[in-house]
Design an enzyme around this catalytic site. Structure first.
Site, PDB file in Angstrom:
ATOM      1  CD  GLU A 290      35.100  35.500  39.723  1.00 40.47           C
ATOM      2  OE1 GLU A 290      36.125  34.806  39.883  1.00 40.47           O
ATOM      3  OE2 GLU A 290      35.053  36.443  38.892  1.00 40.47           O
TER       4      GLU A 290
ATOM      5  CG  ASP B 108      30.431  39.631  39.062  1.00 40.34           C
ATOM      6  OD1 ASP B 108      30.126  38.422  39.138  1.00 40.34           O
ATOM      7  OD2 ASP B 108      31.544  40.070  39.413  1.00 40.34           O
TER       8      ASP B 108
END
Length: 472
Positions: free
Chosen positions: A154, A91
């Site tokens: 994250e 991400d």
């Protein structure tokens, strides 16, 4: 041995870049509004996860997927009692403002690979993936199992990671390629305190709206506010006087009828190092708080523009602290919102050392709210306590020695304010992949990672994985 790993890594550079460019073109930003049961964090993160699986299956790894939140590629004896994990993430942050290139079209210029995620963390994760592939194709013997784990949240709440490891089993040790070399074996605690309030007014001016920031862990580079006034010339003149005296930010104003729209420009950086940026939102609030507002509009501007402004160590709210291992607490005012007649909020994100707690910080924020300000400050989101792995641990010593072999540079333990997936493991650290002297562009416009450092990191990661998988 370092020379042999570097020579081997060079053979994979073209293939690494090809796969990485495919991954970088995926806009894997968390999107809760588009989330579904099959794509719990939105379509972009899911697409990135499935692309990783596609590569790992193509290359012959044992592959797994946990609820479209976590994927992994395994190598080595399946029945091994011990496991070494390498944990990255796919991400990325929203693009933010100020790009001179398309953040979703990877391009190499002057030896630098530009794209959102190039350095945080798709580039380093793929250097680690290709290190694992290199080990596989060399056919070397491994005593421990190696597993490369990738998450897709994250940058927000680490969704699924704890549950994945509870099901998979906690690895013996590991590292995350999501910081800098030589090593990060200590990470500060991380908590966001969100102050919420109603959008009430008073005074001769009306604050129609105020917005700055996109994520708690980004310093806002742009802030906007709309104000209703009976004297637009006076308000615009006040802004010009303010900016003439304050050279660290720029700003502009446009007038339509009795409304003035302000835009301030600061410097967007990673929220773990707020002292390196300029928070456009707190500057805009600092200007506006001296004007004639009332109600929660005034309280919001006073809190933001006085108590939280230009103070990245949180001294003004009484939360400042320091310890010898983890150094100073830091504060980033990451998201700031006010809308007339609606609920608004301020998100203050803290990275804190071992000598304080999230509860103490929350107390300081609550006690610093202005008199008459209708607001409540509470912890929200994914909180983390401080994490530390001793510098004497064989994990730390092995990684430092590999780094020294490849660079010839001295290396010792470090503590940072950033939080990495390394802290998911009791014996987990961050190892690379930013080298000394390379500008840190994580969470910034025109994010890049040097192409040569991708191959260099691959060689370091390859040797590190091999030695951790076999060290006694």
């Amino acid at each position: 041995m370092a020379r042999q790993w570097r020579a081997e890594a060079l053979k994979y550079e073209d293939d690494l870049l090809k796969d990485l460019k495919e991954m970088l073109a995926i806009k894997s930003v968390r999107d809760d509004e588009a989330a579904t049961a099959d794509a719990p964090l939105g379509p972009g993160p899911k697409e990135a996860l499935l692309k990783f699986e596609e590569f790992a299956k193509r290359d012959g790894f044992r592959v797994g997927n946990y609820k479209n939140l976590v994927a992994y590629a395994e190598l080595g004896p399946e029945d091994a009692e011990e496991t070494v994990a390498i944990i990255g993430h796919l991400d990325v942050m929203p693009e933010g403002d100020g790009w001179t290139k398309d953040p979703w079209t990877p391009v190499i210029e002057d030896g630098r690979l530009y794209a959102r995620g190039a350095s945080d963390d798709k580039g380093p994760t793929f250097a680690a993936y290709y290190a694992l592939k290199m080990i596989k194709e060399l056919g070397v013997e491994l005593k421990r199992k190696l597993v490369l784990v990738v998450g897709i949240d994250e940058e927000s709440d680490w969704t699924g990671m704890d549950e994945f490891f509870a099901e998979y089993g906690e690895p013996t040790m590991g590292f995350s390629p999501d910081a800098e070399f030589p090593i990060i074996n200590g990470e500060k605690g991380n908590v966001s305190i969100v102050t919420r309030f109603a959008g009430t007014q008073g005074g001769s001016l009306k604050l129609i709206s105020f917005t700055a920031g996109q994520r708690p862990n980004m310093v806002p580079g742009v802030a906007k506010a709309s104000v209703e006034t009976t004297d637009t010339d006076a308000l615009v003149g006040a802004m010009k006087d303010y900016l003439a005296a304050e050279a660290r930010v720029k700003g502009e104003a446009t007038v339509a009828g009795n409304q003035v729209d302000f835009t301030f420009y600061g410097k967007q950086v990673h929220g773990a190092m707020p002292e390196t940026g300029e928070n456009a939102g707190t500057y805009l609030a600092n200007f506006l708080q001296s004007q004639d507002f009332g109600g929660n509009a005034q309280g919001f501007l006073t809190f933001l523009g006085t108590k939280l402004h230009d103070d990245t160590v949180a001294e003004k709210i009484g939360a400042k602290t320091h310890d010898e291992l983890m150094h100073d607490l830091s504060m980033n005012v990451g998201i700031q919102r006010f809308t007339d007649g609606q609920d608004g909020f301020v998100n203050t994100n803290f990275r804190y050392p071992q000598n304080t707690t999230a509860e103490e910080i929350e107390k300081h924020v609550a006690e610093s709210l202005p008199d008459g300000f209708d607001a409540v400050a509470k912890q929200e989101g994914h909180a983390q306590v401080p994490h530390y792995v001793s510098g004497d641990d064989p994990l730390v010593q092995t990684l430092l020695q590999v780094y020294r072999e490849h660079t010839g540079l001295p290396a010792g333990e470090q503590v940072i304010g950033g939080g990495t997936f390394g802290r998911l493991l009791k014996r987990g650290v961050a190892f690379g992949a930013m080298f000394e002297g390379v500008p840190d562009t994580m969470h910034q416009a025109d994010e890049f990672y040097p192409v040569a450092d991708l191959t260099r990191s691959m060689a370091i990661f390859g040797q590190a994985m091999y030695e951790l998988a076999n060290v006694e």
